[in-house]
Design a protein around this motif. Structure first.
Motif, PDB file in Angstrom:
ATOM      1  N   GLU A 137       0.853  -1.186   0.000  1.00 27.66           N
ATOM      2  CA  GLU A 137       0.000   0.000   0.000  1.00 27.66           C
ATOM      3  C   GLU A 137       0.891   1.238   0.000  1.00 27.66           C
ATOM      4  O   GLU A 137       1.853   1.323   0.770  1.00 27.66           O
ATOM      5  CB  GLU A 137      -0.901   0.013   1.234  1.00 27.66           C
ATOM      6  N   ALA A 138       0.552   2.198  -0.844  1.00 26.84           N
ATOM      7  CA  ALA A 138       1.344   3.426  -0.908  1.00 26.84           C
ATOM      8  C   ALA A 138       0.894   4.441   0.130  1.00 26.84           C
ATOM      9  O   ALA A 138       1.694   5.231   0.621  1.00 26.84           O
ATOM     10  CB  ALA A 138       1.249   4.045  -2.296  1.00 26.84           C
ATOM     11  N   LEU A 176      10.119   2.523  -2.895  1.00 31.94           N
ATOM     12  CA  LEU A 176       9.699   3.702  -2.143  1.00 31.94           C
ATOM     13  C   LEU A 176       9.324   3.390  -0.709  1.00 31.94           C
ATOM     14  O   LEU A 176       9.476   4.236   0.180  1.00 31.94           O
ATOM     15  CB  LEU A 176       8.508   4.367  -2.844  1.00 31.94           C
ATOM     16  N   THR A 177       8.802   2.186  -0.456  1.00 27.45           N
ATOM     17  CA  THR A 177       8.243   1.909   0.871  1.00 27.45           C
ATOM     18  C   THR A 177       8.953   0.796   1.630  1.00 27.45           C
ATOM     19  O   THR A 177       8.774   0.687   2.844  1.00 27.45           O
ATOM     20  CB  THR A 177       6.751   1.531   0.752  1.00 27.45           C
ATOM     21  N   ARG A 219      14.302   9.337  -3.701  1.00 26.30           N
ATOM     22  CA  ARG A 219      14.549   9.511  -2.266  1.00 26.30           C
ATOM     23  C   ARG A 219      13.618  10.572  -1.683  1.00 26.30           C
ATOM     24  O   ARG A 219      13.104  10.416  -0.569  1.00 26.30           O
ATOM     25  CB  ARG A 219      16.010   9.867  -2.028  1.00 26.30           C
ATOM     26  N   VAL A 220      13.400  11.653  -2.431  1.00 24.35           N
ATOM     27  CA  VAL A 220      12.476  12.697  -1.968  1.00 24.35           C
ATOM     28  C   VAL A 220      11.060  12.124  -1.855  1.00 24.35           C
ATOM     29  O   VAL A 220      10.350  12.374  -0.874  1.00 24.35           O
ATOM     30  CB  VAL A 220      12.502  13.904  -2.920  1.00 24.35           C
ATOM     31  N   GLN A 221      10.648  11.338  -2.848  1.00 26.53           N
ATOM     32  CA  GLN A 221       9.314  10.751  -2.824  1.00 26.53           C
ATOM     33  C   GLN A 221       9.170   9.765  -1.661  1.00 26.53           C
ATOM     34  O   GLN A 221       8.143   9.754  -0.969  1.00 26.53           O
ATOM     35  CB  GLN A 221       9.017  10.033  -4.143  1.00 26.53           C
ATOM     36  N   ALA A 222      10.198   8.932  -1.445  1.00 20.60           N
ATOM     37  CA  ALA A 222      10.146   7.983  -0.338  1.00 20.60           C
ATOM     38  C   ALA A 222      10.019   8.709   0.995  1.00 20.60           C
ATOM     39  O   ALA A 222       9.245   8.304   1.877  1.00 20.60           O
ATOM     40  CB  ALA A 222      11.380   7.088  -0.357  1.00 20.60           C
ATOM     41  N   SER A 232      11.363   1.006   6.210  1.00 20.62           N
ATOM     42  CA  SER A 232      11.477  -0.214   5.404  1.00 20.62           C
ATOM     43  C   SER A 232      10.299  -1.156   5.618  1.00 20.62           C
ATOM     44  O   SER A 232      10.393  -2.339   5.329  1.00 20.62           O
ATOM     45  CB  SER A 232      12.780  -0.956   5.753  1.00 20.62           C
ATOM     46  N   ARG A 233       9.189  -0.614   6.119  1.00 25.77           N
ATOM     47  CA  ARG A 233       8.011  -1.441   6.380  1.00 25.77           C
ATOM     48  C   ARG A 233       6.809  -0.828   5.677  1.00 25.77           C
ATOM     49  O   ARG A 233       6.241   0.152   6.165  1.00 25.77           O
ATOM     50  CB  ARG A 233       7.744  -1.551   7.884  1.00 25.77           C
TER      51      ARG A 233
END
Length: 458
Positions: free
Chosen positions: A107-108, A344-345, A360-363, A399-400
């Motif tokens: 899930e984003a 990203l997630t 990296r900015v989006q993450a 990282s989860r």
């Protein structure tokens, strides 16, 4: 249908919205409404004759999977409960993984961009048709803001939207703040996008504020609408008279007088004599198709990418518009979206072709948003953890990925804290009580969480 000038209804400003002068209609986040128990404020607005439009955020029509039937039924029920003239959603994907990729669902918690390719368009069009068939009122789709560009895109945003409208007849919800965001973050010209898309298909327009930091525009919906965004709105109203324009505000809500002033500024742009004088005459018989993109045909011959086209690239793939076209394209799209969302997630390697800095900015933006939303749906947690809430959540979420919405995210976060240890006895007692009150039983320990994680991975 003429909507007029509206504002996004939010519980935090419900009383102010009822008092604001000149409000013709409101928009409410669909997922926050229960059809059998509508907020009293919305009921009163409806009784006054104010139109209420449900605005969905979780369908993920740009994803590789077909739309979830239960989500569509819930959106339809909200439209009927509100007697809404239409419903709206986004051109985005919000989840990935699952059956198509034989991997764990991801899930984003956010709207992520769809690659502007012919294959992704084919999948999107089929998903839109499925949604249209399931909804009792017309559907309009919103362009989103993005921090990243997909590699090897084949169309501009305007061309992509024009093709979508031509193939499905869907209406458009044009967010001028998102057009400005994409100008800063992706180097895209809003005027060019407006020139290419079918402005006659616009159902209404969003206006919202944001802020620029370190060369990146953040579409926060928590800042005043600035001249940059009002300039894009002026460009749009010089081309067409939109049926409705709506001010969005989702956080850091200002005093009522400031909301009224923002609405007045929006109305001034919409009613500007200069904008009216600049509009072109009546559209031709072919208006609404937009600036047609071209899809390579056999032997390098370009063919207009229109709904009736049947000639695709000479690669053996299903032709555009054929019944199996979207099905053939779902798995590759699913793999690409899962790879991106996992990076990203979940901290997996970044897929090739993307700008690493922007990823990296989006993450970072995704994990910060998760922290903010979890703090809203579970306000007790910042109270228990104090200043340690945010760093603890960011460390947990780095990282989860989410696995079931924000409330599930809050439970998983507390489980993680309890399994990890390190807090004093009183904090552990409060976290344990909080978890038990919402999930029942006893929070799983480190071993149980490890086994559950292994099971999900398998």
């Amino acid at each position: 249908m003429e909507l007029g000038i509206g504002i996004g209804w939010r519980p935090e400003i419900a009383d102010a919205v009822e008092r604001l002068p000149g409000i013709d209609w409101v928009e409410a986040v669909a997922e926050n409404l229960c059809p059998g128990h509508l907020p009293e404020s919305l009921v009163r607005l409806r009784e006054r004759g104010v139109t209420v439009v449900p605005h969905g955020v979780s369908l993920g029509l740009g994803g590789a999977d077909r739309p979830d039937a239960a989500r569509l039924a819930e959106l339809a029920a909200r439209a009927e409960a509100l007697a809404a003239p239409l419903v709206t959603e986004h051109i985005a994907f919000v989840r990935a993984g699952g059956e198509l990729t034989a991997s764990a669902p991801l899930e984003a918690g956010h709207l992520l961009p769809v690659p502007r390719t012919w294959d992704a368009l084919e999948v999107l069009c089929e998903n839109v048709r499925i949604a249209q068939d399931a909804l009792p009122v017309p559907l309009a789709l919103e362009n989103i803001a993005a921090l990243v560009n997909w590699p090897d895109e084949e169309m501009t945003e305007g061309q992509f939207l024009a093709e979508l409208v031509e193939r499905t007849g869907v209406r458009l919800l044009i967010d001028v703040a998102n057009l400005h965001t994409n100008r800063v973050n992706r180097g895209e010209d809003p005027a060019k996008a407006l020139a290419e898309l079918p402005v006659e298909a616009i159902a209404y327009v969003h206006v919202a504020g944001g802020v620029e930091r370190d060369g990146v525009w953040h579409d926060t919906h928590a800042h005043p609408v600035g001249p940059e965004v009002l300039g894009v709105l002026a460009e749009l109203v010089s081309r067409v008279s939109p049926p409705g324009v709506l001010l969005e505000r989702d956080d850091a809500f200002p005093p009522e007088a400031e909301l009224a002033a923002e609405l007045a500024a929006v109305r001034a742009v919409v009613d500007s004599p200069d904008a009216t004088a600049a509009r072109p005459g009546p559209p031709s018989a072919h208006a609404g198709v937009g600036a047609a993109a071209t899809r390579p045909g056999p032997a390098g011959v370009d063919a207009p990418g229109i709904a009736t086209a049947r000639l695709g690239p000479a690669t053996g793939r299903a032709a555009v518009g054929s019944p199996s076209a979207a099905t053939d394209r779902r798995v590759p799209l699913a793999l690409a979206q899962t790879s991106l969302l996992s990076a990203l997630t979940a901290g997996t390697p970044m897929p090739p072709g993307f700008d690493p800095g922007r990823l990296r900015v989006q993450a970072r933006a995704l994990v910060v948003k998760r922290a903010d939303v979890v703090a809203k749906v579970a306000p007790e947690l910042p109270g228990i953890l104090g200043e340690g809430y945010r760093p603890a959540f960011l460390a947990y979420a780095g990282s989860r990925p989410q696995r079931g919405g924000y409330r599930r995210d809050a439970l998983d976060f507390v489980e993680h804290l309890l399994a990890r240890g390190g807090h004093d006895a009183e904090v552990r007692r409060q976290l344990t009580r909080w978890w038990k009150e919402r999930a029942g039983g006893r929070p799983p320990g480190r071993a149980a969480r490890l086994l559950r994680g292994l099971a999900r991975a398998a």
